[in-house]
Design an enzyme around this catalytic site. Structure first.
Site, PDB file in Angstrom:
ATOM      1  N   ARG A 159       0.847  -1.192   0.000  1.00  0.00           N
ATOM      2  CA  ARG A 159       0.000   0.000   0.000  1.00  0.00           C
ATOM      3  C   ARG A 159       0.886   1.246   0.000  1.00  0.00           C
ATOM      4  NH1 ARG A 159      -4.961   1.469   4.141  1.00  0.00           N
ATOM      5  NH2 ARG A 159      -3.370   1.141   5.764  1.00  0.00           N
ATOM      6  N   ASP A 178      -4.216   3.119  13.748  1.00  0.00           N
ATOM      7  CA  ASP A 178      -3.376   3.772  12.745  1.00  0.00           C
ATOM      8  C   ASP A 178      -3.878   5.192  12.544  1.00  0.00           C
ATOM      9  OD1 ASP A 178      -5.591   3.641  11.048  1.00  0.00           O
ATOM     10  OD2 ASP A 178      -4.742   2.103   9.743  1.00  0.00           O
TER      11      ASP A 178
END
EC number: 2.3.3.9
Length: 528
Positions: A160, A444
């Site tokens: 990612r 996150d």
């Protein structure tokens, strides 16, 4: 190289990644595509202005033919046929080994929300991925050794890169900062595409934060050009798009169409999706007001509409639909709390597998078995549920926008939790950690984004707390920030410098009149 400037130190091994040939690829992609990237970012701002002025979102009339016509994405690529369990995490040495060994089918190797983009994290992460493919990676800690299992047991790597909005300030091309997305993609593709092909797999990616099919088209153009430049067959790259913004939810089929020769499906990026809902409609009063974040579940009507439409859109086109994150971190110290949390994970994965998802995410290796068990029960020996078309699903624009139907309250405890978790996360992020264990959850950047955007929305809408009757004002939030900081300061390991930076940043992005589009932008400017 002509026109390329590196402003970060060349630490041990970095020269193996920042080669002239690799940087030439990055520079070429920057020169050919950065202008389009900037135009698309301006288009985001234009849409935000329309929404703030009272506009709405709907399925695009100009792309109706794409939604009604008959087409399919490319068939699943090697290593991506079966995705029943995917583990996510940053690209440090320990996580690289543990994720690949975890028993998950896929590892999302994260340069985005689970990675604090320090110069060292960014380049060493690329080195770790290359070394893992060469089986030249190991790690030791506390007398324990970590090493890779045999190749056939390892998870498939899916990288990612950063979103289109994030820059990389340590590399300039022709005097301009390159996009973090192009750097992360370009370096990995240059060094690892052929390595992956030699192993019978390929260079695979997760694409974050897209807001339109035009942004997906840009990625497709980048893929085509990169494959051409390196002599890799067109269609070798595969990409899964995270549907984690509410504008993208109205363009799912169009996004699949733009990437169709490179598409590997869509993912329900639900935490950032909540942040996007708040951000896009933050000025619209109680019509788009959510309760505190821990009260918003996947059974809320607008979230059910979003996930069911995702499965329907994917399977209609032969693409995988991947479920959302189970962020719980198992604790061996409190069996009772652990058992309750695991049951919540089981219920979440049972709902997803029952809805037709082909797999789902976990944040910790100990959750891989429970996710696999649930999906095994539905899939059996089948690799996926692509044959389950969900033709019973009929989602309208009104369904996707039914935010006000979400049950739940806004309490002082919820406000304090937002402040506490955001402060802890931001302090860790400024110190170089992007995936942080807080109160038995793996958090996150989406965590801090939801927390600060909710507080901004509550302050600007004079929200009254359900348990105390107090109105959420700047003064109240500042007082609670001070009180939560005092609690944190009494804990072992408190770092005054990092928490001071976190407090200043959080106060800015939660309470300033101007809403920062992403808190990671001012945070990155402060990062060393």
């Amino acid at each position: 190289m002509d026109g390329v400037e590196i402003r970060g130190p060349l630490l041990d091994g970095f020269g193996e990644i920042l080669t002239p040939e690799a940087l030439d690829l990055v520079a070429t992609l920057h020169r050919e595509f950065d202008g389009t990237r900037r135009r698309l970012l301006r288009a985001r701002q234009d849409r935000q202005e329309r929404l703030s002025a009272g506009g709405t979102l709907d399925f695009l009339p100009e792309t109706a033919e794409i939604r009604s016509s008959d087409w399919r994405v490319a068939p699943p690529a090697p290593g991506l046929e079966d995705r029943r369990v995917e583990i996510t995490g940053p690209v440090d040495q320990k996580m690289t080994i543990n994720a690949l060994n975890s028993g998950a089918k896929v590892w999302l190797a994260d340069f985005e929300d689970a990675n604090a983009p320090t110069w060292e994290n960014t380049i060493r992460g690329q080195l770790n991925l290359r070394n893992a493919l060469d089986r030249a990676i190991d790690f030791s800690s506390g007398g324990k050794q970590y090493a890779l299992r045999p190749d056939e047991e390892l998870a498939t790597i899916v990288v990612r890169p950063r979103g289109w909005h994030l820059p990389e300030k340590h590399i300039l091309v022709d005097g301009e900062q390159v996009a973090g997305a192009l750097l992360d993609f370009g370096l990995y593709f240059f060094h690892c595409a052929r390595r992956q092909l030699a192993k019978g797999r390929g260079p695979y990616f997760y694409l974050p934060k897209l807001e339109s099919h035009l942004e997906a088209r840009l990625w497709n153009d980048v893929f085509v050009r990169a494959q051409e430049l390196l002599g890799v067959p067109r269609g070798t790259i595969r990409a899964t798009v995270l549907i984690e913004t509410i504008p993208a939810a109205f363009e799912m089929e169009e996004i699949l169409y733009e990437l169709r020769e490179h598409s590997a499906g869509l993912n329900a990026g639900r935490w950032d999706y909540l942040f996007s809902v708040i951000k896009k409609f933050r000025t619209r009063g109680r019509e788009f007001l959510l309760p505190e974040r821990n009260a918003v579940t996947m059974t809320a009507p607008f979230m059910r509409a979003y996930t069911e439409l995702l499965v329907r859109s994917c399977h209609k086109r032969g693409a995988h639909a991947i479920g959302g994150m189970a962020a719980f971190i198992p604790s061996r110290r409190d069996p009772e709390v652990n058992e309750l949390a695991l049951e919540k994970v089981r219920a979440d994965k049972t709902r997803e597998s029952g809805d037709g998802f082909d797999g789902s995410w976990v944040a910790h290796p100990d959750l891989v078995p429970i996710c696999r068990e649930v999906f095994d029960g539905v899939l059996g020996d089948r690799p996926n549920q692509l044959g389950r078309l969900r033709e019973d699903v009929n989602v309208t624009a009104e369904d996707l926008l039914a935010v006000s139907k979400t049950p739940g309250r806004i309490t002082e405890a919820g406000l304090r939790n937002n402040v506490d978790v955001a402060l802890r996360y931001l302090a860790a992020w400024m110190g170089g950690l992007g995936a942080v264990a807080i109160h038995n959850l793996m958090e996150d950047a989406a965590t801090a984004e939801i927390s600060r955007s909710q507080i901004w929305q509550w302050v600007h809408n004079d929200i009254e707390l359900a348990d105390t009757g107090e109105v959420v004002t700047t003064e109240l939030v500042e007082r609670i920030i001070g009180e939560e900081m005092a609690k944190i300061a009494s804990e072992p390991g408190y770092d005054e410098r990092l928490f001071g930076q976190a407090r200043a940043l959080f106060t800015e992005v939660a309470l300033d009149d101007d809403f920062a589009e992403f808190l990671t932008l001012p945070a990155y400017a402060r990062m060393r």
